[in-house]
Design a protein around this motif. Structure first.
Motif, PDB file in Angstrom:
ATOM      1  N   MET A   1       0.757  -1.349   0.047  1.00  6.62           N
ATOM      2  CA  MET A   1      -0.053   0.003   0.150  1.00  6.62           C
ATOM      3  C   MET A   1       0.783   1.467   0.085  1.00  6.62           C
ATOM      4  N   ARG A   2       0.625   2.310  -0.733  1.00  9.30           N
ATOM      5  CA  ARG A   2       1.271   3.479  -0.854  1.00  9.30           C
ATOM      6  C   ARG A   2       0.329   4.674  -0.422  1.00  9.30           C
ATOM      7  N   VAL A   3       0.974   5.688   0.216  1.00  7.11           N
ATOM      8  CA  VAL A   3       0.214   6.759   0.517  1.00  7.11           C
ATOM      9  C   VAL A   3       0.695   7.896  -0.589  1.00  7.11           C
ATOM     10  N   TYR A   4       0.038   8.611  -1.139  1.00  7.82           N
ATOM     11  CA  TYR A   4       0.173  10.014  -1.959  1.00  7.82           C
ATOM     12  C   TYR A   4      -0.222  11.221  -1.389  1.00  7.82           C
ATOM     13  N   ALA A   5       0.527  12.335  -1.304  1.00  9.32           N
ATOM     14  CA  ALA A   5      -0.057  13.505  -0.749  1.00  9.32           C
ATOM     15  C   ALA A   5       0.351  14.738  -1.684  1.00  9.32           C
ATOM     16  N   SER A   6      -0.623  15.626  -1.962  1.00  5.34           N
ATOM     17  CA  SER A   6      -0.407  16.704  -2.691  1.00  5.34           C
ATOM     18  C   SER A   6      -0.020  17.978  -1.871  1.00  5.34           C
ATOM     19  N   LEU A   7       0.794  18.697  -2.488  1.00  6.27           N
ATOM     20  CA  LEU A   7       1.023  20.183  -2.038  1.00  6.27           C
ATOM     21  C   LEU A   7       0.326  21.025  -2.957  1.00  6.27           C
ATOM     22  N   LEU A   8      -0.495  21.661  -2.346  1.00  5.85           N
ATOM     23  CA  LEU A   8      -1.521  22.678  -3.068  1.00  5.85           C
ATOM     24  C   LEU A   8      -1.040  24.087  -3.119  1.00  5.85           C
ATOM     25  N   ASN A   9      -1.411  24.993  -4.193  1.00  5.20           N
ATOM     26  CA  ASN A   9      -1.199  26.194  -4.055  1.00  5.20           C
ATOM     27  C   ASN A   9      -1.453  27.005  -2.958  1.00  5.20           C
ATOM     28  N   ALA A  10      -1.009  28.252  -2.838  1.00  4.06           N
ATOM     29  CA  ALA A  10      -1.449  29.159  -1.478  1.00  4.06           C
ATOM     30  C   ALA A  10      -2.788  29.721  -1.542  1.00  4.06           C
ATOM     31  N   ASP A  11      -3.671  29.023  -1.951  1.00  2.00           N
ATOM     32  CA  ASP A  11      -5.069  29.681  -1.717  1.00  2.00           C
ATOM     33  C   ASP A  11      -5.376  29.971  -0.413  1.00  2.00           C
ATOM     34  N   ASP A  12      -6.354  30.813  -0.423  1.00  2.00           N
ATOM     35  CA  ASP A  12      -6.765  31.331   0.868  1.00  2.00           C
ATOM     36  C   ASP A  12      -7.220  30.362   1.966  1.00  2.00           C
ATOM     37  N   TRP A  13      -7.927  29.101   1.204  1.00  2.00           N
ATOM     38  CA  TRP A  13      -8.190  28.114   2.117  1.00  2.00           C
ATOM     39  C   TRP A  13      -6.962  27.107   2.722  1.00  2.00           C
ATOM     40  N   VAL A  20      -1.197  31.969   7.254  1.00  2.00           N
ATOM     41  CA  VAL A  20       0.134  31.320   7.322  1.00  2.00           C
ATOM     42  C   VAL A  20       0.590  31.903   5.837  1.00  2.00           C
ATOM     43  N   LYS A  21       1.881  32.677   5.754  1.00  2.00           N
ATOM     44  CA  LYS A  21       2.529  33.017   4.445  1.00  2.00           C
ATOM     45  C   LYS A  21       3.206  31.976   3.717  1.00  2.00           C
ATOM     46  N   THR A  22       3.283  31.780   2.533  1.00  2.00           N
ATOM     47  CA  THR A  22       3.909  30.965   1.730  1.00  2.00           C
ATOM     48  C   THR A  22       5.371  31.336   1.156  1.00  2.00           C
ATOM     49  N   ASP A  23       6.430  31.085   1.473  1.00  2.00           N
ATOM     50  CA  ASP A  23       7.678  31.456   1.089  1.00  2.00           C
ATOM     51  C   ASP A  23       8.216  30.778  -0.106  1.00  2.00           C
ATOM     52  N   TRP A  24       7.865  31.447  -1.194  1.00  2.00           N
ATOM     53  CA  TRP A  24       7.921  30.564  -2.579  1.00  2.00           C
ATOM     54  C   TRP A  24       9.599  30.264  -2.764  1.00  2.00           C
ATOM     55  N   THR A  25      10.339  31.020  -2.109  1.00  2.00           N
ATOM     56  CA  THR A  25      11.936  30.992  -2.501  1.00  2.00           C
ATOM     57  C   THR A  25      12.295  29.398  -1.928  1.00  2.00           C
ATOM     58  N   LYS A  26      11.544  28.815  -1.210  1.00  2.00           N
ATOM     59  CA  LYS A  26      11.567  27.387  -0.705  1.00  2.00           C
ATOM     60  C   LYS A  26      11.346  26.370  -1.397  1.00  2.00           C
ATOM     61  N   ALA A  27      10.724  26.762  -2.554  1.00  2.00           N
ATOM     62  CA  ALA A  27      10.102  25.797  -3.783  1.00  2.00           C
ATOM     63  C   ALA A  27      11.397  25.013  -4.267  1.00  2.00           C
ATOM     64  N   PRO A  28      10.898  23.671  -4.751  1.00  2.00           N
ATOM     65  CA  PRO A  28      10.081  23.002  -4.875  1.00  2.00           C
ATOM     66  C   PRO A  28       9.629  22.416  -3.318  1.00  2.00           C
ATOM     67  N   PHE A  29       8.678  22.301  -3.042  1.00  2.00           N
ATOM     68  CA  PHE A  29       8.193  21.881  -1.735  1.00  2.00           C
ATOM     69  C   PHE A  29       7.927  20.517  -1.653  1.00  2.00           C
ATOM     70  N   THR A  30       8.491  19.620  -0.728  1.00  2.00           N
ATOM     71  CA  THR A  30       8.344  18.225  -0.670  1.00  2.00           C
ATOM     72  C   THR A  30       7.980  17.537   0.544  1.00  2.00           C
ATOM     73  N   ALA A  31       7.435  16.406   0.791  1.00  2.00           N
ATOM     74  CA  ALA A  31       7.097  16.133   2.143  1.00  2.00           C
ATOM     75  C   ALA A  31       7.157  14.518   2.185  1.00  2.00           C
ATOM     76  N   TYR A  32       7.313  13.997   3.212  1.00  2.00           N
ATOM     77  CA  TYR A  32       7.552  12.538   3.541  1.00  2.00           C
ATOM     78  C   TYR A  32       6.678  12.178   4.556  1.00  2.00           C
ATOM     79  N   TYR A  33       6.369  10.939   4.871  1.00  2.00           N
ATOM     80  CA  TYR A  33       5.951  10.135   5.886  1.00  2.00           C
ATOM     81  C   TYR A  33       6.917   9.362   6.767  1.00  2.00           C
ATOM     82  N   ARG A  34       7.046   9.692   7.983  1.00  2.00           N
ATOM     83  CA  ARG A  34       7.784   8.857   8.901  1.00  2.00           C
ATOM     84  C   ARG A  34       6.940   7.903   9.447  1.00  2.00           C
ATOM     85  N   LYS A  35       7.455   6.736   9.646  1.00  2.00           N
ATOM     86  CA  LYS A  35       6.799   5.679  10.455  1.00  2.00           C
ATOM     87  C   LYS A  35       5.250   5.640  10.491  1.00  2.00           C
ATOM     88  N   PHE A  36       4.814   5.861   9.162  1.00  2.00           N
ATOM     89  CA  PHE A  36       3.555   5.724   8.827  1.00  2.00           C
ATOM     90  C   PHE A  36       3.113   4.396   8.758  1.00  2.00           C
TER      91      PHE A  36
END
Length: 86
Positions: A1-13, A20-36
């Protein structure tokens, strides 16, 4: 089984209404799961389990699209109408 996640744009929601301000200088954004660990067994959940889920939701959920009535003006998606504790 795999889990995928999406990092979305900085819309209001996605930024808690711009709090929470988005610092676009840190792009591309990555995420990972630990001990999931996902348990896909379909079993009933007791009152204590429901209370634990509600506690986690109240402390950690930032955005729940099922509660976003401005986004879904024609009604919420079908999956939002199902019981959360099946």
């Amino acid at each position: 089984m795999r889990v995928y996640a999406s990092l979305l744009n900085a819309d209001d929601w996605a930024t808690q209404g711009g709090r929470v301000k988005t610092d676009w200088t840190k792009a591309p954004f990555t995420a990972y799961y630990r001990k999931f660990n996902a348990n896909a067994n379909k079993v009933g959940i007791n009152d204590a389990g429901r209370n634990r889920i509600r506690w986690v939701q109240s402390k950690h959920v930032i955005y729940n699209y099922c509660n976003d009535h401005k986004r879904f003006t024609n009604g919420i998606p079908a999956e939002c109408k199902r019981s959360r504790f099946l």
